[in-house]
Design an enzyme around this catalytic site. Structure first.
Site, PDB file in Angstrom:
ATOM      1  N   ASP A 181     -49.186  24.880  43.263  1.00 24.97           N
ATOM      2  CA  ASP A 181     -48.414  26.027  42.775  1.00 24.97           C
ATOM      3  C   ASP A 181     -47.281  26.363  43.757  1.00 24.97           C
ATOM      4  O   ASP A 181     -46.474  27.258  43.499  1.00 24.97           O
ATOM      5  CB  ASP A 181     -49.298  27.236  42.465  1.00 24.97           C
ATOM      6  N   SER A 182     -47.179  25.582  44.845  1.00 21.31           N
ATOM      7  CA  SER A 182     -45.993  25.650  45.697  1.00 21.31           C
ATOM      8  C   SER A 182     -44.736  25.338  44.888  1.00 21.31           C
ATOM      9  O   SER A 182     -43.620  25.628  45.321  1.00 21.31           O
ATOM     10  CB  SER A 182     -46.109  24.676  46.879  1.00 21.31           C
ATOM     11  N   ASP A 233     -53.287  22.916  40.778  1.00 21.12           N
ATOM     12  CA  ASP A 233     -53.700  24.252  41.194  1.00 21.12           C
ATOM     13  C   ASP A 233     -53.936  25.155  39.997  1.00 21.12           C
ATOM     14  O   ASP A 233     -53.145  25.170  39.052  1.00 21.12           O
ATOM     15  CB  ASP A 233     -52.586  24.901  42.041  1.00 21.12           C
ATOM     16  N   LYS A 268     -57.718  22.701  41.631  1.00 23.55           N
ATOM     17  CA  LYS A 268     -57.888  23.297  42.971  1.00 23.55           C
ATOM     18  C   LYS A 268     -57.795  24.802  42.838  1.00 23.55           C
ATOM     19  O   LYS A 268     -56.989  25.309  42.058  1.00 23.55           O
ATOM     20  CB  LYS A 268     -56.820  22.768  43.929  1.00 23.55           C
ATOM     21  N   GLU A 292     -58.273  28.663  45.253  1.00 23.12           N
ATOM     22  CA  GLU A 292     -58.242  29.207  46.615  1.00 23.12           C
ATOM     23  C   GLU A 292     -59.339  30.242  46.820  1.00 23.12           C
ATOM     24  O   GLU A 292     -59.605  31.059  45.931  1.00 23.12           O
ATOM     25  CB  GLU A 292     -56.873  29.881  46.871  1.00 23.12           C
ATOM     26  N   GLU A 334     -55.865  24.957  55.260  1.00 24.21           N
ATOM     27  CA  GLU A 334     -54.440  25.193  55.535  1.00 24.21           C
ATOM     28  C   GLU A 334     -54.274  26.142  56.721  1.00 24.21           C
ATOM     29  O   GLU A 334     -54.889  27.227  56.746  1.00 24.21           O
ATOM     30  CB  GLU A 334     -53.754  25.784  54.278  1.00 24.21           C
TER      31      GLU A 334
HETATM   32  O1  KIV Z   1     -49.523  24.521  46.399  1.00 25.64           O
HETATM   33  C1  KIV Z   1     -49.582  23.638  47.278  1.00 25.64           C
HETATM   34  O2  KIV Z   1     -48.690  22.798  47.428  1.00 25.64           O
HETATM   35  C2  KIV Z   1     -50.770  23.615  48.120  1.00 25.64           C
HETATM   36  C3  KIV Z   1     -50.725  22.774  49.356  1.00 25.64           C
HETATM   37  C4  KIV Z   1     -49.839  23.391  50.352  1.00 25.64           C
HETATM   38  C5  KIV Z   1     -52.071  22.507  49.873  1.00 25.64           C
HETATM   39  O3  KIV Z   1     -51.710  24.278  47.837  1.00 25.64           O
END
Ligand code: KIV
Length: 289
Positions: A59-60, A98, A127, A129, A195
């Site tokens: 989600d970056s 994510d 994924k 968090e 992280e």
């Molecule tokens: O969203 C993302 O790119 C991430 C990585 C930084 C692990 O969660």
């Protein structure tokens, strides 16, 4: 050289995508795992050609692709659209996507969100968090056959609570992180991203877990590393985060190419006959009357 994760024999099973079981085997074999974010079709094609076994549709993308300040505005629709492109651009990599902010707050939400990513986009794992609050969702998802990767330490979706800095430096927070990692493993997670965690702590956690840890700013003791495409390739001018190494200066390369394009259009040097098509002169004369 053929990467270790790509079997030499090419029978039917070898041509299937990697799964969480292959990732587990990599940890057992002591093979370090390279994970990279990918957000679209070309990045997935290039990453897979380069031998990246795990692609993260992070989600970056809210920041590096959509220009937001945080990951919080990213929606499930955004993730599904980007993840589907990454799946289409890869054939062997395990694609992990994510679950965005507040799309897994309850078990029912987690199931509904994972359904979209797995059925509509075709990813192989999700994924999410956090520690204790997400454990029921992790148990539910893994019980239903959804491979789940955890994410501890700096969890950017909680940046308004945590700030954007190295986490778990003190003894109590470090203990909590270890407990959370063990709890995620017990809940069925197949790997955990660490992280911005102090390297000695990440190293110790990696040795206590049976599942692999994937570090970002967490030192070399993790079982694998994950990096953001734009940081690693130097897409943006200036500095990448401290934990990243710029393997190229693609941003400068692109900018220079575009400058040359603008200059050549302005000078009338582009296009030439090589980039144009001709036509029968009689046909043209007839058409123009
Ligand atoms: O969203 C993302 O790119 C991430 C990585 C930084 C692990 O969660």
């Amino acid at each position: 050289m053929t990467p270790g994760w790509l079997p030499a024999r090419q029978d039917k099973e070898d041509l299937m995508r990697l799964t969480r079981l292959d990732v587990q085997k990599m940890k057992q074999a002591g093979e370090r795992i390279a994970m990279l974010t990918a957000y679209d079709h070309p990045s997935a094609v290039l990453a897979e050609r380069a031998g990246v076994p795990l692609l993260l549709v992070g989600d970056s993308l809210g920041m590096v692709v959509h220009g937001h300040d945080t990951t919080l505005p990213v929606t499930l629709d955004d993730m599904v659209r980007h993840a589907a492109a990454v799946v289409r651009g890869s054939t062997r990599a395990l694609v992990v996507a994510d679950l965005p902010f507040l799309t897994y707050a309850s078990e029912a939400d987690a199931v509904a969100s994972a359904r979209r990513l797995m059925q509509d986009a075709g990813v192989g794992a999700v994924k999410l968090e956090g520690g204790a609050p997400v454990l029921p969702g992790v148990r539910r998802l893994t019980g239903l056959g959804v491979p789940v990767m955890g994410h501890l330490g700096l969890t950017p979706q909680a940046q308004h609570q945590l700030g954007l800095r190295v986490q778990a430096r003190g003894a109590a927070d470090a203990r909590q992180l270890l407990d959370d990692a063990l709890a995620l493993e017990a809940a069925g997670a197949f790997a955990v991203v660490l992280e911005l965690v102090p390297a000695p702590l990440a190293d110790a956690v990696s040795r206590r877990l049976h599942i692999p840890t994937i570090g970002i700013g967490a030192g070399a003791g993790c079982d694998g590393q994950v990096q953001v495409w734009h940081d690693l390739l130097g897409l943006f001018p200036g500095k990448s985060p401290r934990h990243a190494r710029r393997y190229a200066e693609i941003g400068t390369l692109i900018e220079n190419a575009l400058r040359q394009y603008v200059a050549e259009v302005q000078a009338g040097d582009f296009p030439t006959a090589a980039q144009s098509s001709g036509m029968d002169e009689a046909a043209l004369a007839e058409a123009l009357g």
